[in-house]
Design a protein around this motif. Structure first.
Motif, PDB file in Angstrom:
ATOM      1  N   GLY A  36      34.363 -47.482  -3.459  1.00  0.00           N
ATOM      2  CA  GLY A  36      35.458 -48.295  -2.927  1.00  0.00           C
ATOM      3  C   GLY A  36      36.706 -47.523  -2.585  1.00  0.00           C
ATOM      4  N   ARG A  37      36.574 -46.263  -2.242  1.00  0.00           N
ATOM      5  CA  ARG A  37      37.740 -45.440  -1.932  1.00  0.00           C
ATOM      6  C   ARG A  37      37.959 -45.351  -0.425  1.00  0.00           C
ATOM      7  NH1 ARG A  37      40.602 -44.859  -6.654  1.00  0.00           N
ATOM      8  NH2 ARG A  37      39.148 -44.427  -8.363  1.00  0.00           N
ATOM      9  N   THR A  38      39.207 -45.152  -0.035  1.00  0.00           N
ATOM     10  CA  THR A  38      39.555 -44.902   1.357  1.00  0.00           C
ATOM     11  C   THR A  38      40.362 -43.605   1.420  1.00  0.00           C
ATOM     12  OG1 THR A  38      39.641 -47.280   1.823  1.00  0.00           O
ATOM     13  CG2 THR A  38      40.675 -45.800   3.411  1.00  0.00           C
ATOM     14  N   PRO A  39      39.852 -42.574   2.128  1.00  0.00           N
ATOM     15  CA  PRO A  39      38.577 -42.564   2.837  1.00  0.00           C
ATOM     16  C   PRO A  39      37.391 -42.591   1.863  1.00  0.00           C
ATOM     17  CG  PRO A  39      39.497 -40.377   2.782  1.00  0.00           C
ATOM     18  CD  PRO A  39      40.543 -41.293   2.211  1.00  0.00           C
ATOM     19  N   ASP A  40      36.224 -42.859   2.416  1.00  0.00           N
ATOM     20  CA  ASP A  40      34.998 -42.980   1.628  1.00  0.00           C
ATOM     21  C   ASP A  40      34.755 -41.709   0.812  1.00  0.00           C
ATOM     22  OD1 ASP A  40      32.571 -43.899   0.689  1.00  0.00           O
ATOM     23  OD2 ASP A  40      31.474 -43.047   2.375  1.00  0.00           O
ATOM     24  N   GLN A  41      34.443 -41.866  -0.489  1.00  0.00           N
ATOM     25  CA  GLN A  41      34.184 -40.709  -1.352  1.00  0.00           C
ATOM     26  C   GLN A  41      32.730 -40.631  -1.799  1.00  0.00           C
ATOM     27  OE1 GLN A  41      36.946 -40.387  -4.607  1.00  0.00           O
ATOM     28  NE2 GLN A  41      38.644 -39.842  -3.281  1.00  0.00           N
ATOM     29  N   SER A  42      31.842 -41.374  -1.147  1.00  0.00           N
ATOM     30  CA  SER A  42      30.421 -41.206  -1.470  1.00  0.00           C
ATOM     31  C   SER A  42      30.020 -39.780  -1.144  1.00  0.00           C
ATOM     32  CB  SER A  42      29.574 -42.208  -0.691  1.00  0.00           C
ATOM     33  OG  SER A  42      29.727 -42.027   0.701  1.00  0.00           O
ATOM     34  N   MET A  43      29.069 -39.251  -1.887  1.00  0.00           N
ATOM     35  CA  MET A  43      28.711 -37.825  -1.800  1.00  0.00           C
ATOM     36  C   MET A  43      27.200 -37.668  -1.743  1.00  0.00           C
ATOM     37  SD  MET A  43      29.506 -37.165  -5.829  1.00  0.00           S
ATOM     38  CE  MET A  43      30.880 -38.344  -5.721  1.00  0.00           C
ATOM     39  N   MET A  44      26.742 -36.493  -1.348  1.00  0.00           N
ATOM     40  CA  MET A  44      25.319 -36.183  -1.448  1.00  0.00           C
ATOM     41  C   MET A  44      25.029 -36.025  -2.942  1.00  0.00           C
ATOM     42  SD  MET A  44      24.551 -33.604   1.724  1.00  0.00           S
ATOM     43  CE  MET A  44      24.915 -34.115   3.416  1.00  0.00           C
ATOM     44  N   ALA A  71      32.151 -31.890  -4.982  1.00  0.00           N
ATOM     45  CA  ALA A  71      31.113 -32.798  -4.507  1.00  0.00           C
ATOM     46  C   ALA A  71      30.782 -32.439  -3.063  1.00  0.00           C
ATOM     47  CB  ALA A  71      31.580 -34.245  -4.597  1.00  0.00           C
ATOM     48  N   VAL A  72      29.524 -32.634  -2.705  1.00  0.00           N
ATOM     49  CA  VAL A  72      29.079 -32.295  -1.362  1.00  0.00           C
ATOM     50  C   VAL A  72      29.359 -33.459  -0.419  1.00  0.00           C
ATOM     51  CG1 VAL A  72      27.118 -31.606   0.075  1.00  0.00           C
ATOM     52  CG2 VAL A  72      27.294 -30.776  -2.280  1.00  0.00           C
ATOM     53  N   ASP A  73      30.137 -33.191   0.639  1.00  0.00           N
ATOM     54  CA  ASP A  73      30.483 -34.187   1.659  1.00  0.00           C
ATOM     55  C   ASP A  73      31.373 -35.283   1.093  1.00  0.00           C
ATOM     56  OD1 ASP A  73      30.392 -34.908   4.342  1.00  0.00           O
ATOM     57  OD2 ASP A  73      28.730 -36.317   4.051  1.00  0.00           O
ATOM     58  N   SER A  74      32.242 -34.915   0.125  1.00  0.00           N
ATOM     59  CA  SER A  74      33.153 -35.881  -0.477  1.00  0.00           C
ATOM     60  C   SER A  74      34.333 -35.151  -1.093  1.00  0.00           C
ATOM     61  CB  SER A  74      32.436 -36.693  -1.561  1.00  0.00           C
ATOM     62  OG  SER A  74      33.358 -37.488  -2.298  1.00  0.00           O
ATOM     63  N   SER A  75      35.474 -35.846  -1.174  1.00  0.00           N
ATOM     64  CA  SER A  75      36.655 -35.257  -1.809  1.00  0.00           C
ATOM     65  C   SER A  75      36.734 -35.602  -3.290  1.00  0.00           C
ATOM     66  CB  SER A  75      37.924 -35.751  -1.103  1.00  0.00           C
ATOM     67  OG  SER A  75      38.037 -37.170  -1.221  1.00  0.00           O
ATOM     68  N   PHE A  76      35.769 -36.344  -3.806  1.00  0.00           N
ATOM     69  CA  PHE A  76      35.782 -36.728  -5.218  1.00  0.00           C
ATOM     70  C   PHE A  76      35.601 -35.503  -6.104  1.00  0.00           C
ATOM     71  CE2 PHE A  76      33.802 -38.042  -9.199  1.00  0.00           C
ATOM     72  CZ  PHE A  76      34.589 -39.125  -9.574  1.00  0.00           C
ATOM     73  N   SER A  77      36.415 -35.395  -7.131  1.00  0.00           N
ATOM     74  CA  SER A  77      36.273 -34.278  -8.071  1.00  0.00           C
ATOM     75  C   SER A  77      36.828 -34.671  -9.424  1.00  0.00           C
ATOM     76  CB  SER A  77      36.995 -33.025  -7.559  1.00  0.00           C
ATOM     77  OG  SER A  77      38.397 -33.217  -7.555  1.00  0.00           O
ATOM     78  N   LEU A  78      36.307 -34.027 -10.447  1.00  0.00           N
ATOM     79  CA  LEU A  78      36.790 -34.179 -11.815  1.00  0.00           C
ATOM     80  C   LEU A  78      37.315 -32.837 -12.283  1.00  0.00           C
ATOM     81  CD1 LEU A  78      33.763 -36.207 -13.242  1.00  0.00           C
ATOM     82  CD2 LEU A  78      36.037 -37.130 -12.736  1.00  0.00           C
ATOM     83  N   THR A  79      38.326 -32.858 -13.140  1.00  0.00           N
ATOM     84  CA  THR A  79      38.895 -31.628 -13.680  1.00  0.00           C
ATOM     85  C   THR A  79      38.659 -31.580 -15.185  1.00  0.00           C
ATOM     86  OG1 THR A  79      40.618 -31.616 -11.988  1.00  0.00           O
ATOM     87  CG2 THR A  79      40.981 -30.232 -13.923  1.00  0.00           C
TER      88      THR A  79
END
Length: 289
Positions: A36-44, A71-79
């Motif tokens: 549900g993020r904008t832009p989309d954060q779905s990843m491979m 993440a591949v093809d996404s800006s989602f990340s954890l630190t």
């Protein structure tokens, strides 16, 4: 802390190792999700989970203060940030989700990754690149956790950097002969087994520890050649026959082993360091009194 890895519900067949998916994290303080993020954060998801497993394993066995997952093809990340001792903060966009021990974190990620693999990998062709990469990463992480059950990630790192590896076995003959000829030492099986696996390792790491400073150590019994009088006194005080296995604190303390595997430390007087070799190594590596 709970992790959840899943293929996106709107992915079209046939299944592929390049399918998109999501990561959900539930922490004791906050939650994070790629949904549900904008832009989309779905990843491979298969490739991103592989990167997370490999990156987290290297972080937990390394020395870096922090690790940011990719993440591949996404800006989602954890630190993941070390905050002292064995504690690690898991954060998303600067917000801490939970603080946990390294072992708790590793178990949480691995258990969720295994659950995802059991549900999703059978749908992929056996020769799918994403499947092969994830299966390989799961295997490496499992072997890492097996080593963690023996001692902590920090101890594993210190010993690995000193030259230890699973299955290490070196000859002890030269040490046995040298100490017998120059000191009259007779090795016992506990010391022989210890030196076969750890003999020759040197760690020069110094700095703050958990309850005392880390002083470094040298697992070389030859440092005690011709020191039979000192070891006779230390053995008498300990009430057991001590065999040299090395030194700590730049030679200010000898390390010695009893026939039952207990490890002692001393020079002018002797103190029980640990009842087992593994516990002694962990104390030396982490700075525990």
């Amino acid at each position: 802390m709970e992790f959840r890895f899943a293929v996106a519900e709107n992915e079209l067949p046939p299944p592929s190792g390049f399918d998109l998916g999501h990561i959900d994290v539930h922490g004791s303080e906050n939650d994070a999700t790629s949904r549900g993020r904008t832009p989309d954060q779905s990843m491979m998801i298969y490739l991103s989970l592989t990167l997370l497993l490999d990156g987290l394993r290297r972080f937990l066995t390394g020395r870096k203060p922090a690790y940011e997952s990719a993440a591949v093809d996404s800006s989602f990340s954890l630190t993941f940030t070390r905050v002292g001792g064995d504690q690690i903060d898991v954060s998303y966009r600067g917000v801490v989700l939970e603080r946990s021990t390294a072992r708790e974190l590793a178990d949480a990620v691995f258990e969720s990754a295994q659950s995802f693999a059991r549900m999703s990998l059978p749908a992929l062709p056996p020769d799918d690149a994403g499947r092969e990469d994830l299966e390989s990463s799961l295997g490496e992480f499992a072997r890492f956790l097996e080593r963690e059950q023996r001692w902590s990630a920090q101890t594993d790192r210190v010993l690995s950097e000193a030259g230890w590896y699973p299955g290490r076995a070196v000859s002890t003959v030269r040490w046995e002969n040298a100490l017998r000829e120059r000191g009259g030492f007779e090795i016992h099986e506990a010391a022989r087994g210890f030196l076969r696996e750890f003999g020759g390792l040197v760690s020069a790491e110094r700095g703050p520890g958990k309850t005392m400073a880390r002083m470094g150590f040298r697992l070389d019994p030859a440092v005690a050649e011709r020191e039979d009088e000192i070891f006779e006194a230390l053995s008498e005080e300990a009430g057991v026959a001590l065999y040299p296995i090395g030194e700590a604190d730049r030679g200010n303390q000898y390390l010695a082993m009893a026939p039952n595997g207990a490890v002692y430390v001393g020079m002018d007087s002797v103190t029980l360091l640990a009842r087992t070799a593994d516990e002694a190594l962990e104390k030396l590596a982490e700075g525990v009194r």
